[in-house]
Structures are given as structure tokens and as C-alpha cells.
Design a protein around this motif. Structure first.
Motif, PDB file in Angstrom:
ATOM      1  N   ASP A  43      23.370  -9.121  22.959  1.00 51.21           N
ATOM      2  CA  ASP A  43      24.417  -8.225  22.459  1.00 51.21           C
ATOM      3  C   ASP A  43      25.751  -8.531  23.130  1.00 51.21           C
ATOM      4  O   ASP A  43      26.812  -8.518  22.483  1.00 51.21           O
ATOM      5  CB  ASP A  43      24.038  -6.765  22.703  1.00 51.21           C
ATOM      6  N   ASP A  44      25.725  -8.802  24.434  1.00 54.34           N
ATOM      7  CA  ASP A  44      26.951  -9.125  25.148  1.00 54.34           C
ATOM      8  C   ASP A  44      27.495 -10.474  24.696  1.00 54.34           C
ATOM      9  O   ASP A  44      28.709 -10.659  24.559  1.00 54.34           O
ATOM     10  CB  ASP A  44      26.696  -9.156  26.655  1.00 54.34           C
ATOM     11  N   ALA A  45      26.594 -11.422  24.466  1.00 53.77           N
ATOM     12  CA  ALA A  45      27.019 -12.750  24.010  1.00 53.77           C
ATOM     13  C   ALA A  45      27.722 -12.653  22.662  1.00 53.77           C
ATOM     14  O   ALA A  45      28.727 -13.329  22.418  1.00 53.77           O
ATOM     15  CB  ALA A  45      25.821 -13.687  23.925  1.00 53.77           C
ATOM     16  N   ALA A  46      27.207 -11.796  21.781  1.00 59.97           N
ATOM     17  CA  ALA A  46      27.817 -11.621  20.466  1.00 59.97           C
ATOM     18  C   ALA A  46      29.196 -10.988  20.580  1.00 59.97           C
ATOM     19  O   ALA A  46      30.107 -11.295  19.801  1.00 59.97           O
ATOM     20  CB  ALA A  46      26.912 -10.766  19.582  1.00 59.97           C
ATOM     21  N   ALA A  47      29.366 -10.097  21.563  1.00 61.30           N
ATOM     22  CA  ALA A  47      30.650  -9.422  21.745  1.00 61.30           C
ATOM     23  C   ALA A  47      31.706 -10.352  22.329  1.00 61.30           C
ATOM     24  O   ALA A  47      32.896 -10.193  22.070  1.00 61.30           O
ATOM     25  CB  ALA A  47      30.478  -8.207  22.651  1.00 61.30           C
ATOM     26  N   ILE A  48      31.281 -11.337  23.107  1.00 66.34           N
ATOM     27  CA  ILE A  48      32.228 -12.227  23.790  1.00 66.34           C
ATOM     28  C   ILE A  48      32.499 -13.493  22.991  1.00 66.34           C
ATOM     29  O   ILE A  48      33.633 -13.970  22.922  1.00 66.34           O
ATOM     30  CB  ILE A  48      31.697 -12.590  25.191  1.00 66.34           C
ATOM     31  N   SER A  49      31.473 -14.049  22.368  1.00 66.09           N
ATOM     32  CA  SER A  49      31.627 -15.317  21.653  1.00 66.09           C
ATOM     33  C   SER A  49      32.509 -15.138  20.416  1.00 66.09           C
ATOM     34  O   SER A  49      32.473 -14.111  19.745  1.00 66.09           O
ATOM     35  CB  SER A  49      30.254 -15.854  21.235  1.00 66.09           C
ATOM     36  N   GLY A  50      33.313 -16.161  20.128  1.00 64.67           N
ATOM     37  CA  GLY A  50      34.165 -16.116  18.951  1.00 64.67           C
ATOM     38  C   GLY A  50      35.415 -16.952  19.136  1.00 64.67           C
ATOM     39  O   GLY A  50      35.539 -17.728  20.084  1.00 64.67           O
ATOM     40  N   GLN A  51      36.355 -16.814  18.215  1.00 65.87           N
ATOM     41  CA  GLN A  51      37.615 -17.542  18.261  1.00 65.87           C
ATOM     42  C   GLN A  51      38.703 -16.680  18.889  1.00 65.87           C
ATOM     43  O   GLN A  51      38.777 -15.478  18.629  1.00 65.87           O
ATOM     44  CB  GLN A  51      38.040 -17.966  16.859  1.00 65.87           C
ATOM     45  N   TYR A  52      39.543 -17.307  19.678  1.00 69.25           N
ATOM     46  CA  TYR A  52      40.633 -16.608  20.355  1.00 69.25           C
ATOM     47  C   TYR A  52      41.944 -17.334  20.094  1.00 69.25           C
ATOM     48  O   TYR A  52      42.052 -18.546  20.318  1.00 69.25           O
ATOM     49  CB  TYR A  52      40.385 -16.545  21.862  1.00 69.25           C
ATOM     50  N   LEU A  53      42.928 -16.606  19.628  1.00 69.29           N
ATOM     51  CA  LEU A  53      44.260 -17.146  19.379  1.00 69.29           C
ATOM     52  C   LEU A  53      45.153 -16.812  20.553  1.00 69.29           C
ATOM     53  O   LEU A  53      45.269 -15.651  20.945  1.00 69.29           O
ATOM     54  CB  LEU A  53      44.840 -16.547  18.094  1.00 69.29           C
ATOM     55  N   LEU A  54      45.799 -17.826  21.146  1.00 67.72           N
ATOM     56  CA  LEU A  54      46.686 -17.588  22.281  1.00 67.72           C
ATOM     57  C   LEU A  54      47.885 -16.755  21.848  1.00 67.72           C
ATOM     58  O   LEU A  54      48.405 -16.922  20.740  1.00 67.72           O
ATOM     59  CB  LEU A  54      47.190 -18.914  22.866  1.00 67.72           C
ATOM     60  N   ASP A  55      48.331 -15.849  22.723  1.00 70.43           N
ATOM     61  CA  ASP A  55      49.530 -15.081  22.418  1.00 70.43           C
ATOM     62  C   ASP A  55      50.753 -15.869  22.868  1.00 70.43           C
ATOM     63  O   ASP A  55      50.668 -17.029  23.284  1.00 70.43           O
ATOM     64  CB  ASP A  55      49.475 -13.699  23.065  1.00 70.43           C
ATOM     65  N   GLY A  56      51.928 -15.241  22.801  1.00 68.23           N
ATOM     66  CA  GLY A  56      53.162 -15.922  23.147  1.00 68.23           C
ATOM     67  C   GLY A  56      53.256 -16.348  24.593  1.00 68.23           C
ATOM     68  O   GLY A  56      54.093 -17.193  24.947  1.00 68.23           O
ATOM     69  N   ASN A  57      52.414 -15.774  25.444  1.00 67.57           N
ATOM     70  CA  ASN A  57      52.412 -16.142  26.859  1.00 67.57           C
ATOM     71  C   ASN A  57      51.338 -17.172  27.203  1.00 67.57           C
ATOM     72  O   ASN A  57      51.134 -17.481  28.376  1.00 67.57           O
ATOM     73  CB  ASN A  57      52.203 -14.886  27.726  1.00 67.57           C
ATOM     74  N   GLY A  58      50.627 -17.660  26.174  1.00 64.46           N
ATOM     75  CA  GLY A  58      49.578 -18.641  26.423  1.00 64.46           C
ATOM     76  C   GLY A  58      48.329 -18.036  27.018  1.00 64.46           C
ATOM     77  O   GLY A  58      47.575 -18.715  27.717  1.00 64.46           O
ATOM     78  N   THR A  59      48.098 -16.750  26.744  1.00 69.15           N
ATOM     79  CA  THR A  59      46.949 -16.062  27.324  1.00 69.15           C
ATOM     80  C   THR A  59      45.995 -15.572  26.236  1.00 69.15           C
ATOM     81  O   THR A  59      46.357 -15.480  25.060  1.00 69.15           O
ATOM     82  CB  THR A  59      47.394 -14.856  28.164  1.00 69.15           C
ATOM     83  N   ILE A  60      44.784 -15.244  26.657  1.00 71.70           N
ATOM     84  CA  ILE A  60      43.801 -14.591  25.800  1.00 71.70           C
ATOM     85  C   ILE A  60      43.280 -13.373  26.554  1.00 71.70           C
ATOM     86  O   ILE A  60      43.351 -13.315  27.779  1.00 71.70           O
ATOM     87  CB  ILE A  60      42.623 -15.515  25.433  1.00 71.70           C
ATOM     88  N   ARG A  61      42.769 -12.415  25.825  1.00 73.19           N
ATOM     89  CA  ARG A  61      42.186 -11.225  26.446  1.00 73.19           C
ATOM     90  C   ARG A  61      40.693 -11.230  26.192  1.00 73.19           C
ATOM     91  O   ARG A  61      40.243 -11.286  25.051  1.00 73.19           O
ATOM     92  CB  ARG A  61      42.823  -9.954  25.889  1.00 73.19           C
ATOM     93  N   MET A  62      39.926 -11.175  27.281  1.00 75.27           N
ATOM     94  CA  MET A  62      38.478 -11.264  27.189  1.00 75.27           C
ATOM     95  C   MET A  62      37.831  -9.885  27.270  1.00 75.27           C
ATOM     96  O   MET A  62      38.163  -9.085  28.149  1.00 75.27           O
ATOM     97  CB  MET A  62      37.937 -12.153  28.305  1.00 75.27           C
ATOM     98  N   PRO A  63      36.909  -9.592  26.357  1.00 82.08           N
ATOM     99  CA  PRO A  63      36.230  -8.287  26.363  1.00 82.08           C
ATOM    100  C   PRO A  63      35.325  -8.121  27.564  1.00 82.08           C
ATOM    101  O   PRO A  63      34.833  -9.089  28.147  1.00 82.08           O
ATOM    102  CB  PRO A  63      35.425  -8.312  25.059  1.00 82.08           C
ATOM    103  N   GLN A  64      35.137  -6.854  27.941  1.00 76.96           N
ATOM    104  CA  GLN A  64      34.228  -6.414  29.001  1.00 76.96           C
ATOM    105  C   GLN A  64      34.743  -6.663  30.418  1.00 76.96           C
ATOM    106  O   GLN A  64      34.231  -6.065  31.366  1.00 76.96           O
ATOM    107  CB  GLN A  64      32.832  -7.041  28.827  1.00 76.96           C
TER     108      GLN A  64
END
Length: 201
Positions: A43-64
Motif C-alpha cells: 500500500d505504501d509502495a503504491a502511494a509513493i511510486s509514480g511520476q513526479y514533475l519538477l516545480d520551478g525550483n527543481g524540487t519534488i514533494r514526496m508523500p509520507q
């Protein structure tokens, strides 16, 4: 003297070219990365795995990950470096003991021609949802499989570097228009957070 200066210039240019070529697979600004995680509950793997688009600061936000530790700067890093960073972040938060991350850097050229909405956090399928004219917040989240039972009702929408929080159980907030490249994030549900039995105005 001229030959000496010429040699120095050549060495500098060569060094710069070498440094540039060391990370040909580094994540570009406004790029996209695909993250898969193993060695943790399904369940946790499903919540975390996926595609992430970088924002204007070159960052991503990770769940949990805890607030203040959930935003990671990945621009300019290689897939291997990001894998190590993610593993270290989740271990530091004492969420998992031995997670294994697999990261794939997506081509930035593809993203420039696509109209997408990045839906992440506690949704069934974290993904880039194809944007269409007239799309609402509800449609964007449902396109990612809807909010999970661990997801908060207070959904964050980031546009142009500004983040606004909406109540997913409000019919008015569900109907707000979503624009191309918006970032919709569903935080983890708070310990004392309740959900109404029916939709609110």
C-alpha cells in the motif's frame, strides 16, 4: 606568453566540457522523473511510486515524509543520486529500514508538448493526468484513482509557485478549474482529521 595563455584557456574549456559531460542523464529543470519503490508494504509502495514533475525550483514533494523533509531538490542530479537521496530521506524519517528506489529520468522534450496535471500524494495512482479544457479538481483527482483512505480532505493545488488548499469534501472546491501543469497534492490524513458524512456546500 600568448601560447601560455592559450594553453590555460584550452585547459579551462576542456575542464568545463568534462564537467558538463559527467551527468548526461541528469534531471533537467521542469523535467519529469518516474519513481518506483520496493522493499516496503504494498500500500505504501503504491502511494509513493509514480511520476513526479519538477516545480520551478527543481524540487519534488514526496508523500509520507514529515513536513519540512518532504521537499527534495533533484534538478541536476542523476537517477542514481536521486535513488540514494530518497532512500536516505525515508530512512532518516524512520519510516522504512531498507527501501529500494528505482528512478527513471524522463525526456524534457516530451513534457513541453503535453498538457498534464501532476496528481501526487495519497491517491490511488500517482501520475500525470492528461489535462483537458474545463477540468475540475474533482476530475483531476479521480483521474488518479481518487483519494485513498489515508488521504487528507485538505488538498493542495500549486500553480506558478503559489499553493492554495481546498476542501475535497466541499462541492464548491471540487468544482474549481484546474490549469495545465498544476500540481495537485493530497497530504496524509491527520490523526484527528474527520471526514463529513456528506458533501458540504
Amino acid at each position: 606568453m600568448k601560447k601560455y595563455l592559450y594553453s590555460i584557456v584550452c585547459l579551462i574549456l576542456a575542464a568545463g566540457g568534462l564537467a558538463f559531460s559527467q551527468s548526461p542523464d541528469a534531471v533537467p529543470a521542469h523535467g519529469t522523473i518516474e519513481i518506483q519503490v520496493r522493499g516496503i508494504p504494498a500500500d505504501d509502495a503504491a502511494a509513493i511510486s509514480g511520476q513526479y514533475l519538477l516545480d520551478g525550483n527543481g524540487t519534488i514533494r514526496m508523500p509520507q515524509l514529515p513536513a519540512g523533509q518532504d521537499v527534495l531538490r533533484v534538478v541536476g542530479r542523476t537517477a542514481r543520486q536521486i535513488e540514494d537521496m530518497l532512500a536516505a530521506a525515508y530512512k532518516k524519517a524512520e519510516l522504512y529500514t531498507s527501501p529500494t528506489f528505482l528512478v527513471k529520468v524522463q525526456s524534457s522534450d516530451v513534457q513541453l508538448t503535453q498538457h498534464i496535471v501532476l496528481v501526487s500524494g495519497n491517491v490511488a495512482m500517482k501520475k500525470n493526468v492528461p489535462w483537458r479544457r474545463g477540468m475540475t479538481l474533482l476530475e483531476a483527482i479521480v483521474g488518479a484513482g481518487d483519494v485513498t483512505e489515508w488521504g487528507s480532505r485538505y488538498v493542495q493545488v500549486t500553480r506558478g509557485g503559489k499553493t492554495v488548499t481546498y476542501d475535497y469534501y466541499s462541492t464548491r472546491d471540487r468544482a474549481i478549474p484546474i490549469q495545465p501543469n498544476d500540481r495537485v497534492f493530497v497530504p496524509q490524513r491527520g490523526m484527528f482529521e474527520t471526514r463529513p458524512s456528506k458533501l458540504l456546500p
